[in-house]
Design an enzyme around this catalytic site. Structure first.
Site, short mmCIF file in Angstrom:
data_model
loop_
_atom_site.label_atom_id
_atom_site.label_comp_id
_atom_site.label_asym_id
_atom_site.label_seq_id
_atom_site.Cartn_x
_atom_site.Cartn_y
_atom_site.Cartn_z
N GLU A 62 0.82 -1.21 0.00
CA GLU A 62 0.00 0.00 0.00
C GLU A 62 0.86 1.26 0.00
OE1 GLU A 62 -0.41 -2.60 1.98
OE2 GLU A 62 -2.27 -3.41 1.13
N PRO A 277 10.76 -13.19 -2.18
CA PRO A 277 9.66 -13.49 -1.27
C PRO A 277 9.00 -12.21 -0.75
CG PRO A 277 11.62 -14.76 -0.71
CD PRO A 277 12.04 -13.72 -1.70
N MET A 318 14.80 -5.23 0.93
CA MET A 318 13.52 -4.52 0.89
C MET A 318 13.59 -3.34 -0.07
SD MET A 318 11.48 -6.20 2.75
CE MET A 318 10.14 -5.01 2.65
N GLY A 319 12.50 -3.09 -0.77
CA GLY A 319 12.39 -1.90 -1.60
C GLY A 319 13.02 -2.00 -2.97
N GLU A 347 3.36 -3.01 -11.56
CA GLU A 347 4.78 -2.67 -11.38
C GLU A 347 5.63 -3.16 -12.56
OE1 GLU A 347 6.68 -2.06 -7.25
OE2 GLU A 347 5.35 -3.77 -7.01
#
Length: 432
Positions: A62, A277, A318-319, A347
């Site tokens: 989100e 993941p 992450m990211g 995406e």
């Protein structure tokens, strides 16, 4: 005030009865150095004279989807500080990354992050009193009855943006009809992703004249220049070998993905899978799963080199998912071979990468339908079908090019939700 406050009192009593279980879950969702008292609304009081916008997102997906809105709010309200709240630690990390980028650019108002309080009456009241926002914005389906009531008590207007209710979520909320009717009575404006979502919100008790169909903000996602640079560098390092990404995968899904990759490697021995993941707490387990299958695996977090022998590159950071998508020839979006409801198909599509998915798409059915209409989506039922689709597409460059172009065309054709959302918010808080 419309609604049924007694239903919220029963809800609050149930939360208190379940508080040990709720607190145990919240205890795990934490970042080093962040006080757990935030979960009880114990945040610093807003500076005297400050003006605040509050945007709440559940988790990392989100936050990523809200990025165009976050950037637009900073530009439109530069004298307001923007406070982002999340429920999960991964969402917090993604928010903090956006905070750092905002500080580097310096082209708008201040941005900060807090964990959202648990929806106990006292915690919700304490949080709203200390934050003292001029406007509260809740993203998608984050409808917390006590937080909404606390905003109403303080005279804080509430908006729900990118509002969506899957058929499954609608059935669940409908069983809480009186509670949801009271919660929605505190919402001043709701921007729904689709007409079907708008109808479901109305059926739960949302006032029809407060609902507008705005479309999905996910279509307005702008390219991240830093991610594009990482994609280009990674693709150069990987060379000309076939590369595909399996992004946002869940338990039970990695096995299917690895099986499909093994079959692909029978015809394309040099193929590389970038496996990402969804949840960081599973990174180590997925690495062990790859090793158990005898696959040579390099881990992104350890900066391990990808050699000609590497079969799997584990994206255990992450990211960076958008950057991984941009470096690939094909992208499978996870959460769709297991009953999760899918993740953001746009995406990879926005990056010009052909999109594959499983059948479980309840959370992204509107996006999936838009892609289907332009024949920009490949849907597979299981590992065998995924392997077959990968083999066919890697053998057919023109087909990959058609899928890529069609996906980008869908994204461009559906932009505009951001402008409609900002127009709705301006009725609650005029532009500076």
């Amino acid at each position: 005030m419309a609604g049924h406050p007694w239903a919220r009192r029963l809800y609050s009593a149930a939360l208190l009865a379940l508080s040990p279980l709720i607190w145990r879950r919240a205890w795990r969702e934490q970042l080093p150095g962040r006080p757990r008292a935030e979960r009880l609304g114990a945040i610093p009081a807003a500076p005297s004279g400050s003006r605040t916008l509050w945007l709440h997102c559940a988790s990392v997906g989100e936050v990523q989807a809200a990025r165009p809105l976050i950037e637009a709010l900073r530009r439109r309200y530069p004298r307001h500080r923007l406070v982002i709240t999340t429920m999960t630690a991964t969402g917090a990390e993604r928010s903090l990354a956006l905070v750092e980028k905002a500080a580097e650019r310096g082209d708008g108002g201040e941005v900060s992050h807090h964990f959202v309080p648990l929806d106990f009456p006292g915690a919700a009241r304490r949080f709203v009193e200390r934050l003292a926002p001029d406007l509260a914005i809740f993203f998608e389906t984050e409808l917390w009855p006590n937080l909404l009531a606390a905003c109403d008590r303080r005279g804080v207007p509430v908006a729900v943006v990118n509002g969506r209710l899957s058929p499954r979520a609608f059935r669940r909320y409908r069983r809480l009809g009186r509670l949801m009717a009271e919660a929605l009575s505190h919402v001043a404006w709701l921007g729904a992703k689709s007409a079907a979502d708008a109808e479901r919100f109305q059926a739960l008790g949302m006032a029809p004249d407060a609902i507008r169909v705005t479309g999905s903000l996910k279509f307005d996602l702008a390219p991240d220049e830093a991610a594009c640079e990482v994609s280009e560098r990674l693709r150069r390092d990987l060379g000309e070998r076939p590369v595909w990404v399996a992004g946002s995968t869940h338990p039970g899904e990695e096995q299917a993905v690895l099986e499909a990759h093994a079959r692909l490697c029978e015809s394309r021995p040099g193929a590389l899978l970038i496996l990402v993941p969804r949840h960081p707490q599973r990174f180590a387990a997925v690495a062990e799963l790859c090793a158990a299958r005898g696959l040579v695996t390099a881990r992104r977090s350890a900066d391990e080199a990808v050699t000609a022998e590497t079969a799997v590159y584990l994206g255990d950071t992450m990211g960076e998912l958008a950057a991984f998508y941009g470096a690939a020839d094909l992208a499978f979006v996870g959460g769709s071979l297991v009953p999760v409801g899918g993740h953001n198909l746009l995406e990879p599509a926005a990056r010009g990468v052909p999109v594959l998915t499983g059948p479980a798409l309840a959370n992204f059915e509107d996006v999936a339908e838009a892609l289907r209409e332009r024949e920009a989506l490949v849907e597979v039922a299981d590992a065998a079908a995924l392997a077959e689709a990968l083999q066919a597409l890697f053998a057919d460059a023109p087909a990959r090019e058609r899928l890529a172009a069609a996906g980008q065309a869908v994204v461009e054709a559906n932009r505009g939700a951001l402008a409609r959302t900002l127009a709705g918010l301006e009725h609650l808080l005029p532009t500076e």
